[in-house]
Design a protein around this motif. Structure first.
Motif, PDB file in Angstrom:
ATOM      1  N   ASP A 264       0.818  -1.215   0.000  1.00 35.81           N
ATOM      2  CA  ASP A 264       0.000   0.000   0.000  1.00 35.81           C
ATOM      3  C   ASP A 264       0.854   1.270   0.000  1.00 35.81           C
ATOM      4  N   LYS A 265       1.999   1.200   0.678  1.00 34.37           N
ATOM      5  CA  LYS A 265       2.889   2.369   0.686  1.00 34.37           C
ATOM      6  C   LYS A 265       3.440   2.627  -0.735  1.00 34.37           C
ATOM      7  N   LEU A 266       3.835   1.543  -1.382  1.00 33.38           N
ATOM      8  CA  LEU A 266       4.357   1.682  -2.753  1.00 33.38           C
ATOM      9  C   LEU A 266       3.253   2.191  -3.683  1.00 33.38           C
ATOM     10  N   ALA A 267       2.061   1.607  -3.542  1.00 31.32           N
ATOM     11  CA  ALA A 267       0.950   1.976  -4.432  1.00 31.32           C
ATOM     12  C   ALA A 267       0.606   3.456  -4.263  1.00 31.32           C
ATOM     13  N   ALA A 268       0.540   3.901  -3.021  1.00 29.85           N
ATOM     14  CA  ALA A 268       0.188   5.304  -2.771  1.00 29.85           C
ATOM     15  C   ALA A 268       1.252   6.225  -3.375  1.00 29.85           C
ATOM     16  N   ALA A 269       2.515   5.850  -3.214  1.00 35.13           N
ATOM     17  CA  ALA A 269       3.604   6.704  -3.728  1.00 35.13           C
ATOM     18  C   ALA A 269       3.581   6.769  -5.255  1.00 35.13           C
ATOM     19  N   PHE A 270       3.415   5.621  -5.911  1.00 37.17           N
ATOM     20  CA  PHE A 270       3.432   5.636  -7.381  1.00 37.17           C
ATOM     21  C   PHE A 270       2.186   6.326  -7.948  1.00 37.17           C
ATOM     22  N   ALA A 271       1.031   6.106  -7.304  1.00 38.28           N
ATOM     23  CA  ALA A 271      -0.187   6.766  -7.796  1.00 38.28           C
ATOM     24  C   ALA A 271      -0.058   8.279  -7.643  1.00 38.28           C
ATOM     25  N   GLN A 272       0.470   8.690  -6.490  1.00 39.93           N
ATOM     26  CA  GLN A 272       0.668  10.126  -6.264  1.00 39.93           C
ATOM     27  C   GLN A 272       1.686  10.675  -7.278  1.00 39.93           C
ATOM     28  N   ALA A 273       2.702   9.871  -7.565  1.00 40.43           N
ATOM     29  CA  ALA A 273       3.756  10.312  -8.496  1.00 40.43           C
ATOM     30  C   ALA A 273       3.174  10.599  -9.883  1.00 40.43           C
ATOM     31  N   VAL A 274       2.389   9.662 -10.425  1.00 41.23           N
ATOM     32  CA  VAL A 274       1.906   9.890 -11.798  1.00 41.23           C
ATOM     33  C   VAL A 274       0.789  10.934 -11.866  1.00 41.23           C
ATOM     34  N   ARG A 275       0.181  11.219 -10.706  1.00 38.38           N
ATOM     35  CA  ARG A 275      -0.865  12.257 -10.700  1.00 38.38           C
ATOM     36  C   ARG A 275      -0.296  13.635 -10.396  1.00 38.38           C
ATOM     37  N   ASP A 276       0.948  13.669  -9.941  1.00 40.66           N
ATOM     38  CA  ASP A 276       1.589  14.959  -9.682  1.00 40.66           C
ATOM     39  C   ASP A 276       1.552  15.770 -10.987  1.00 40.66           C
ATOM     40  N   PRO A 277       1.113  17.039 -10.952  1.00 41.36           N
ATOM     41  CA  PRO A 277       0.907  17.778 -12.206  1.00 41.36           C
ATOM     42  C   PRO A 277       2.134  17.818 -13.124  1.00 41.36           C
ATOM     43  N   ALA A 278       3.324  18.010 -12.549  1.00 40.51           N
ATOM     44  CA  ALA A 278       4.516  18.092 -13.411  1.00 40.51           C
ATOM     45  C   ALA A 278       4.821  16.732 -14.041  1.00 40.51           C
ATOM     46  N   THR A 279       4.679  15.666 -13.239  1.00 46.93           N
ATOM     47  CA  THR A 279       4.955  14.322 -13.767  1.00 46.93           C
ATOM     48  C   THR A 279       3.889  13.942 -14.804  1.00 46.93           C
ATOM     49  N   ALA A 280       2.627  14.223 -14.483  1.00 45.07           N
ATOM     50  CA  ALA A 280       1.541  13.901 -15.420  1.00 45.07           C
ATOM     51  C   ALA A 280       1.756  14.644 -16.740  1.00 45.07           C
ATOM     52  N   ALA A 281       2.215  15.894 -16.648  1.00 45.60           N
ATOM     53  CA  ALA A 281       2.453  16.677 -17.870  1.00 45.60           C
ATOM     54  C   ALA A 281       3.547  16.032 -18.716  1.00 45.60           C
ATOM     55  N   LYS A 282       4.585  15.508 -18.033  1.00 49.81           N
ATOM     56  CA  LYS A 282       5.670  14.834 -18.774  1.00 49.81           C
ATOM     57  C   LYS A 282       5.137  13.596 -19.486  1.00 49.81           C
ATOM     58  N   MET A 283       4.277  12.852 -18.804  1.00 55.29           N
ATOM     59  CA  MET A 283       3.697  11.649 -19.421  1.00 55.29           C
ATOM     60  C   MET A 283       2.815  12.063 -20.611  1.00 55.29           C
ATOM     61  N   GLU A 284       2.017  13.094 -20.398  1.00 56.81           N
ATOM     62  CA  GLU A 284       1.085  13.516 -21.454  1.00 56.81           C
ATOM     63  C   GLU A 284       1.826  14.046 -22.680  1.00 56.81           C
ATOM     64  N   GLU A 285       2.985  14.643 -22.449  1.00 57.81           N
ATOM     65  CA  GLU A 285       3.810  15.113 -23.584  1.00 57.81           C
ATOM     66  C   GLU A 285       4.194  13.963 -24.506  1.00 57.81           C
ATOM     67  N   THR A 286       4.275  12.754 -23.948  1.00 62.50           N
ATOM     68  CA  THR A 286       4.644  11.597 -24.776  1.00 62.50           C
ATOM     69  C   THR A 286       3.419  10.979 -25.456  1.00 62.50           C
ATOM     70  N   GLY A 287       2.246  11.545 -25.179  1.00 59.85           N
ATOM     71  CA  GLY A 287       1.022  11.005 -25.778  1.00 59.85           C
ATOM     72  C   GLY A 287       0.415   9.885 -24.956  1.00 59.85           C
ATOM     73  N   ALA A 288       0.960   9.630 -23.760  1.00 58.25           N
ATOM     74  CA  ALA A 288       0.423   8.584 -22.883  1.00 58.25           C
ATOM     75  C   ALA A 288      -0.565   9.203 -21.889  1.00 58.25           C
ATOM     76  N   PHE A 289      -1.321   8.350 -21.197  1.00 62.69           N
ATOM     77  CA  PHE A 289      -2.340   8.827 -20.252  1.00 62.69           C
ATOM     78  C   PHE A 289      -2.034   8.326 -18.843  1.00 62.69           C
ATOM     79  N   PRO A 290      -1.730   9.225 -17.910  1.00 65.05           N
ATOM     80  CA  PRO A 290      -1.451   8.812 -16.534  1.00 65.05           C
ATOM     81  C   PRO A 290      -2.687   8.193 -15.884  1.00 65.05           C
ATOM     82  N   LEU A 291      -2.473   7.132 -15.078  1.00 64.13           N
ATOM     83  CA  LEU A 291      -3.594   6.428 -14.464  1.00 64.13           C
ATOM     84  C   LEU A 291      -3.392   6.336 -12.942  1.00 64.13           C
ATOM     85  N   GLY A 292      -2.470   5.512 -12.481  1.00 69.04           N
ATOM     86  CA  GLY A 292      -2.175   5.403 -11.052  1.00 69.04           C
ATOM     87  C   GLY A 292      -3.322   4.801 -10.258  1.00 69.04           C
TER      88      GLY A 292
END
Ligand code: GLU
Length: 321
Positions: A264-292
């Motif tokens: 659960d600690k890992l899941a919370a950290a990774f989900a928070q990571a991909v939803r972080d606006p700067a990280t999500a923007a980096k993912m979206e720049e590649t044409g991918a869709f953040p989920l988490g």
């Protein structure tokens, strides 16, 4: 009885195992990326690992363990100690398609893993070297039908989603091409850009830069809608292939048996990571869709994907050459 419970509870809390879980993580975590550097799995893995490491207060170190359509790295993940310090980045290839096509696969995609969080989904793209005669999908289909077995298509691994995605499409158009498999998207792209292989079917994030720079010509993208990064590129569905859809995804898994608290600690950290606006923007720049998503949601998704690809593979009678 009460005294016994209290002692048992005290022992449990003081045990090295419980203490280890409470302190998790107290040293760096290794994220096994089962495809080479520069490919979509690696891009997603590195962006997510950097942010998740910040959130966890420990570095998440990416280790590329490549080969056999990602199954070598996934076998290593399954065999690791289930303490949360070794995790892996699963994909639709390692958990959806390969289990039906590799008779000697060294893991079971469900039984041998603890799902953590599916980080990102991505469409797939069909592209050609600019010297290829096809200007659009209709032209490509006509060219393939007129030249059965004469051309190859580069893909990120035999039996992986890109190989299978193309095999499925060729069945729909009654075409024949040769599968040229690489260890991952990065080397497959190098050869397609160089003109060694004329065609590539790839996850969108790795091919996008080459389409933008004019080194490859894109013909179609999978999914129900066009991608904002290449808004002029029509989908397969728009071009007449309504039931044809191939989605890639990249999700963190741990070996089976990881304690729930660590999971659960890992899941919370990774989900928070991909939803972080700067990280999500980096993912979206590649044409991918953040989920988490959550471990429970990801677990259901792995089973659904495994079953979905079995239907496609069985129905189409797809076998590795
Ligand atoms: N196409 C692979 C997959 O989705 C990833 C290839 C790569 O990262 O190089 O499983």
């Amino acid at each position: 009885m009460k005294a016994f419970n209290a002692i048992a509870l005290g022992l449990a809390l003081c045990s090295p195992w419980a203490a280890a879980q409470a302190d998790f993580p107290d040293r760096p975590i290794t994220l096994i990326v089962p495809f080479p550097a520069g490919g979509p799995t690696d891009i997603v893995g590195r962006v997510a690992a950097a942010k998740a490491g910040e959130i966890l207060g420990q570095q998440v170190v990416v280790e590329n363990r490549t080969g056999a359509s990602g199954t070598i790295g996934m076998a290593a993940t399954a065999r690791a100690k289930p303490d949360g310090y070794t995790i892996g980045l699963a994909t639709v290839s390692t958990h959806g398609t390969a289990p039906h096509l590799f008779p000697k696969l060294a893991y079971d995609p469900v039984r041998d893993f603890t799902p953590i969080s599916n980080l990102v989904t991505s469409p797939n793209i069909l592209a050609v070297n600019p010297s290829h005669p096809a200007r659009d999908l209709a032209g490509f289909v006509a060219h393939v039908r007129a030249n059965p077995g004469k051309e190859g298509y580069a893909n990120a691994g035999a039996g992986g989603v890109n190989d299978l995605g193309m095999i499925w499409f060729l069945q729909l158009i009654d075409g024949k091409m040769n599968s040229i498999s690489y260890r991952g998207s990065a080397p497959a792209l190098t050869d397609t850009v160089a003109g060694v292989v004329p065609v590539i079917f790839d996850n969108f994030p790795s091919t996008l830069p080459y389409v933008k720079s004019g080194h490859l010509r894109a013909l179609a993208i999978t999914g129900t809608a066009r991608n904002a990064r290449l808004p002029d590129l029509p989908t397969f569905a728009e071009q007449g292939y309504k039931d044809y859809d191939v989605t890639a995804w990249y999700g963190v898994v741990a070996p089976a048996g990881v304690p729930d608290a660590v999971r659960d600690k890992l899941a919370a950290a990774f989900a928070q990571a991909v939803r972080d606006p700067a990280t999500a923007a980096k993912m979206e720049e590649t044409g991918a869709f953040p989920l988490g998503n959550t471990p429970q949601e990801f677990a259901r998704q792995i089973e659904t994907e495994r079953d979905r690809w079995k239907v496609v593979i069985d129905k189409a009678g797809i076998k590795l050459q």
